[in-house]
Enzyme design. Structure first.
Site, PDB file in Angstrom:
ATOM      1  N   PRO A  26       0.846  -1.198   0.000  1.00  0.00           N
ATOM      2  CA  PRO A  26       0.000   0.000   0.000  1.00  0.00           C
ATOM      3  C   PRO A  26       0.879   1.245   0.000  1.00  0.00           C
ATOM      4  O   PRO A  26       1.806   1.346   0.801  1.00  0.00           O
ATOM      5  CB  PRO A  26      -0.780  -0.109   1.312  1.00  0.00           C
ATOM      6  CG  PRO A  26       0.036  -0.994   2.189  1.00  0.00           C
ATOM      7  CD  PRO A  26       0.789  -1.918   1.285  1.00  0.00           C
ATOM      8  N   MET A  27       0.620   2.156  -0.919  1.00  0.00           N
ATOM      9  CA  MET A  27       1.365   3.426  -0.952  1.00  0.00           C
ATOM     10  C   MET A  27       0.359   4.543  -1.177  1.00  0.00           C
ATOM     11  O   MET A  27      -0.259   4.635  -2.243  1.00  0.00           O
ATOM     12  CB  MET A  27       2.401   3.415  -2.076  1.00  0.00           C
ATOM     13  CG  MET A  27       3.582   2.488  -1.810  1.00  0.00           C
ATOM     14  SD  MET A  27       4.791   2.509  -3.139  1.00  0.00           S
ATOM     15  CE  MET A  27       3.983   1.490  -4.379  1.00  0.00           C
ATOM     16  N   CYS A 110       3.084   3.096   8.839  1.00  0.00           N
ATOM     17  CA  CYS A 110       3.231   4.391   8.195  1.00  0.00           C
ATOM     18  C   CYS A 110       4.180   5.275   9.000  1.00  0.00           C
ATOM     19  O   CYS A 110       3.954   5.490  10.191  1.00  0.00           O
ATOM     20  CB  CYS A 110       1.844   5.032   8.137  1.00  0.00           C
ATOM     21  SG  CYS A 110       1.813   6.647   7.433  1.00  0.00           S
ATOM     22  N   LYS A 152      -0.065  -4.477   9.245  1.00  0.00           N
ATOM     23  CA  LYS A 152       1.218  -4.127   8.615  1.00  0.00           C
ATOM     24  C   LYS A 152       1.993  -3.274   9.597  1.00  0.00           C
ATOM     25  O   LYS A 152       1.492  -2.279  10.107  1.00  0.00           O
ATOM     26  CB  LYS A 152       0.976  -3.372   7.310  1.00  0.00           C
ATOM     27  CG  LYS A 152       2.266  -2.980   6.601  1.00  0.00           C
ATOM     28  CD  LYS A 152       1.999  -2.637   5.152  1.00  0.00           C
ATOM     29  CE  LYS A 152       3.232  -2.181   4.420  1.00  0.00           C
ATOM     30  NZ  LYS A 152       3.662  -0.827   4.788  1.00  0.00           N
ATOM     31  N   ASN A 213       8.733  -7.309   3.669  1.00  0.00           N
ATOM     32  CA  ASN A 213       8.674  -6.080   2.868  1.00  0.00           C
ATOM     33  C   ASN A 213       9.884  -5.202   3.171  1.00  0.00           C
ATOM     34  O   ASN A 213      10.399  -5.186   4.277  1.00  0.00           O
ATOM     35  CB  ASN A 213       7.363  -5.348   3.210  1.00  0.00           C
ATOM     36  CG  ASN A 213       7.316  -3.923   2.670  1.00  0.00           C
ATOM     37  OD1 ASN A 213       7.227  -2.967   3.454  1.00  0.00           O
ATOM     38  ND2 ASN A 213       7.380  -3.753   1.378  1.00  0.00           N
ATOM     39  N   ASP A 215      12.723  -2.768   0.438  1.00  0.00           N
ATOM     40  CA  ASP A 215      13.892  -2.755  -0.453  1.00  0.00           C
ATOM     41  C   ASP A 215      13.985  -3.972  -1.373  1.00  0.00           C
ATOM     42  O   ASP A 215      15.087  -4.352  -1.771  1.00  0.00           O
ATOM     43  CB  ASP A 215      15.197  -2.654   0.354  1.00  0.00           C
ATOM     44  CG  ASP A 215      15.306  -1.346   1.125  1.00  0.00           C
ATOM     45  OD1 ASP A 215      14.462  -0.460   0.905  1.00  0.00           O
ATOM     46  OD2 ASP A 215      16.235  -1.225   1.946  1.00  0.00           O
TER      47      ASP A 215
HETATM   48  C1  LIG Z   1       4.763   7.131  -1.259  1.00  0.00           C
HETATM   49  C2  LIG Z   1       4.580   6.039  -0.234  1.00  0.00           C
HETATM   50  C3  LIG Z   1       3.377   5.913   0.418  1.00  0.00           C
HETATM   51  C4  LIG Z   1       3.185   4.899   1.380  1.00  0.00           C
HETATM   52  N1  LIG Z   1       1.964   4.766   1.985  1.00  0.00           N
HETATM   53  C5  LIG Z   1       1.746   3.756   2.876  1.00  0.00           C
HETATM   54  C6  LIG Z   1       0.469   3.556   3.449  1.00  0.00           C
HETATM   55  O1  LIG Z   1      -0.499   4.257   3.174  1.00  0.00           O
HETATM   56  N2  LIG Z   1       0.340   2.511   4.313  1.00  0.00           N
HETATM   57  C7  LIG Z   1       1.383   1.701   4.656  1.00  0.00           C
HETATM   58  O2  LIG Z   1       1.203   0.769   5.445  1.00  0.00           O
HETATM   59  N3  LIG Z   1       2.601   1.872   4.122  1.00  0.00           N
HETATM   60  C8  LIG Z   1       2.803   2.874   3.236  1.00  0.00           C
HETATM   61  N4  LIG Z   1       4.032   3.018   2.644  1.00  0.00           N
HETATM   62  C9  LIG Z   1       5.097   2.037   2.958  1.00  0.00           C
HETATM   63  C10 LIG Z   1       5.112   0.895   1.940  1.00  0.00           C
HETATM   64  O3  LIG Z   1       3.918   0.133   2.005  1.00  0.00           O
HETATM   65  C11 LIG Z   1       6.312  -0.041   2.180  1.00  0.00           C
HETATM   66  O4  LIG Z   1       6.197  -0.595   3.464  1.00  0.00           O
HETATM   67  C12 LIG Z   1       7.646   0.686   2.072  1.00  0.00           C
HETATM   68  O5  LIG Z   1       7.690   1.536   0.935  1.00  0.00           O
HETATM   69  C13 LIG Z   1       8.808  -0.308   1.984  1.00  0.00           C
HETATM   70  O6  LIG Z   1       8.689  -1.138   0.852  1.00  0.00           O
HETATM   71  P1  LIG Z   1       9.549  -0.873  -0.504  1.00  0.00           P
HETATM   72  O7  LIG Z   1      10.989  -0.778  -0.109  1.00  0.00           O
HETATM   73  O8  LIG Z   1       9.253  -2.067  -1.362  1.00  0.00           O
HETATM   74  O9  LIG Z   1       9.063   0.423  -1.089  1.00  0.00           O
HETATM   75  C14 LIG Z   1       4.248   4.015   1.695  1.00  0.00           C
HETATM   76  C15 LIG Z   1       5.461   4.146   1.015  1.00  0.00           C
HETATM   77  C16 LIG Z   1       5.649   5.139   0.058  1.00  0.00           C
HETATM   78  C17 LIG Z   1       6.981   5.236  -0.659  1.00  0.00           C
END
Ligand SMILES: Cc1cc2nc3c(=O)[nH]c(=O)nc-3n(C[C@H](O)[C@H](O)[C@H](O)COP(=O)(O)O)c2cc1C
Length: 364
Positions: A26-27, A110, A152, A213, A215
């Site tokens: 989720p982003m 978050c 999460k 999760n 990187d």
């Molecule tokens: C722009 C952005 C928005 C995000 N929004 C949420 C969110 O709404 N809820 C959440 O649990 N994590 C959020 N995250 C965290 C991601 O779900 C994830 O845990 C984090 O980016 C690490 O994974 P990655 O290295 O694959 O990006 C967000 C990350 C980014 C970069």
């Protein structure tokens, strides 16, 4: 080292069966319905929607109602909720179930300072009793509907306070059906490297499925993380931005040990144009053109001429002009490159990600 799970195998989540174990993270501001559907189309087995606030007064805002729009989305519909009050979180869960949610995910990951003007998200990890109260209330609200609750979280509050394992055990006891762990502490934001020892410890501590999760940017990294953690699934966020076919790439590599070829340039063009049409359909022209810019920017950032194109594209104000510019860019690229040229993946700058996140999380 544990033998990694086959990511192409289905995963049981309550009564639901997820078709594979490659999830999109989720982003906020990114994983709206059009982007989730694109990721699912290109190989993701599961996508959690952007965070929906537990504040009732914001449920009818345009932003929240867009986030709660699941029209045409491939099941299962999973909605993430965020907040700091157990009763409000339970109500938010019920509200989203009424609107089609089949899974409710609680956000304790978050890093933004505030969600809806209160400390929420990963800040909850610092207050275990409150975190647990929230989990219990949400589970109680979802149980009558047969809707599984997932959580999460991060590895902990800070380097000195890594309580993911403790919280995971308690959450499992309280009825949580799946846990996702981002391998950073809350204090880290997006800085430093994700670590996977804590995720491995969580996996060893509970029986419910654990999702790793943080990187994961390549098929090799996916394999390494699955091996290191013994996790049941992996979740990918930033590396899917502009590269939603990464799920299919990983599945192919894990099945064959070989990298598959990069997508044909014309294929990438077709996916992006279809994504844009869907995106404009959700946001309308004014907001759609503006919010599409980041997706287009990610899609072209590693391509020859991508940066100049991105700057030009940011000056265009209509859907038609944006679509035409994207089509022209890829048509020109395809003259020299039948397939997308391979380029190093650059994740969102560690300093930019929290800012983007906070902006996306705060305004409703
Ligand atoms: C722009 C952005 C928005 C995000 N929004 C949420 C969110 O709404 N809820 C959440 O649990 N994590 C959020 N995250 C965290 C991601 O779900 C994830 O845990 C984090 O980016 C690490 O994974 P990655 O290295 O694959 O990006 C967000 C990350 C980014 C970069």
């Amino acid at each position: 080292m544990p033998t990694p799970i086959d990511p192409a195998s289905p995963l049981q989540l309550g009564a639901l069966e997820l078709p594979n174990r490659l999830f999109v993270a989720p982003m906020a501001g990114v994983t709206d319905r059009p982007f989730r559907m694109l990721c699912k189309q290109l190989g993701a087995g599961y996508a959690v929607s952007e965070m929906v606030t537990s504040r009732k007064d914001l449920w009818h805002s345009l932003k929240t109602s867009r986030r709660a729009n699941h029209e045409g989305e491939t099941a299962p519909i999973a909605v993430q909720i965020a907040g700091t009050d157990a009763a409000m979180m339970a109500e938010a869960a019920a509200y989203n179930i009424d609107r089609g949610a089949q899974v409710i995910d609680i956000n304790m990951g978050c890093p933004a300072k505030k969600v809806c003007n209160k400390w929420a998200g990963s800040a909850l990890m610092q207050d275990e009793p409150l975190a647990l109260q929230i989990v219990e209330a949400v589970v109680a609200a979802c149980a009558p509907h047969g809707v599984p609750v997932t959580l999460k979280m991060r590895t902990g509050w800070s380097q000195q306070h890594k309580n993911a394992e403790t919280l995971a055990r308690a959450a499992e006891q309280a009825g949580v059906a799946m846990l996702t762990v981002h391998g950073r502490t809350r204090e880290q934001g997006y800085k430093g490297q994700a670590e996977y020892d804590t995720i491995a410890a969580v996996k060893a501590a509970v029986r419910v499925p654990v999702v790793a999760n943080g990187d994961i940017t390549s098929p090799e990294k996916a394999l390494a993380v699955l091996r290191h953690t013994g996790a049941d699934a992996i979740m990918i966020g930033r590396a899917a931005q502009g590269r939603p076919w990464i799920f299919g790439d990983i599945a192919h590599y894990l099945a064959t040990g070989q990298h598959r070829l990069a997508p044909r340039t014309t294929e990438a063009k077709t996916w992006l144009l279809a994504h844009l049409h869907d995106h404009y359909g959700l946001y309308g022209e004014f907001a759609g053109v503006r919010t599409a810019r980041k997706h287009i920017g990610w899609a072209v950032r590693a391509l020859p001429g991508g940066e100049a194109f991105r700057q030009h594209m940011n000056t265009l104000d209509t859907c038609n002009a944006q679509l035409q510019a994207v089509a022209d860019f890829f048509d020109l690229l395809s003259v020299q490159h039948d397939r997308l040229p391979e380029a190093a993946l650059v994740l969102d700058d560690a300093d930019d990600a929290p800012a983007a996140h906070e902006a996306a999380c705060s305004a409703h």
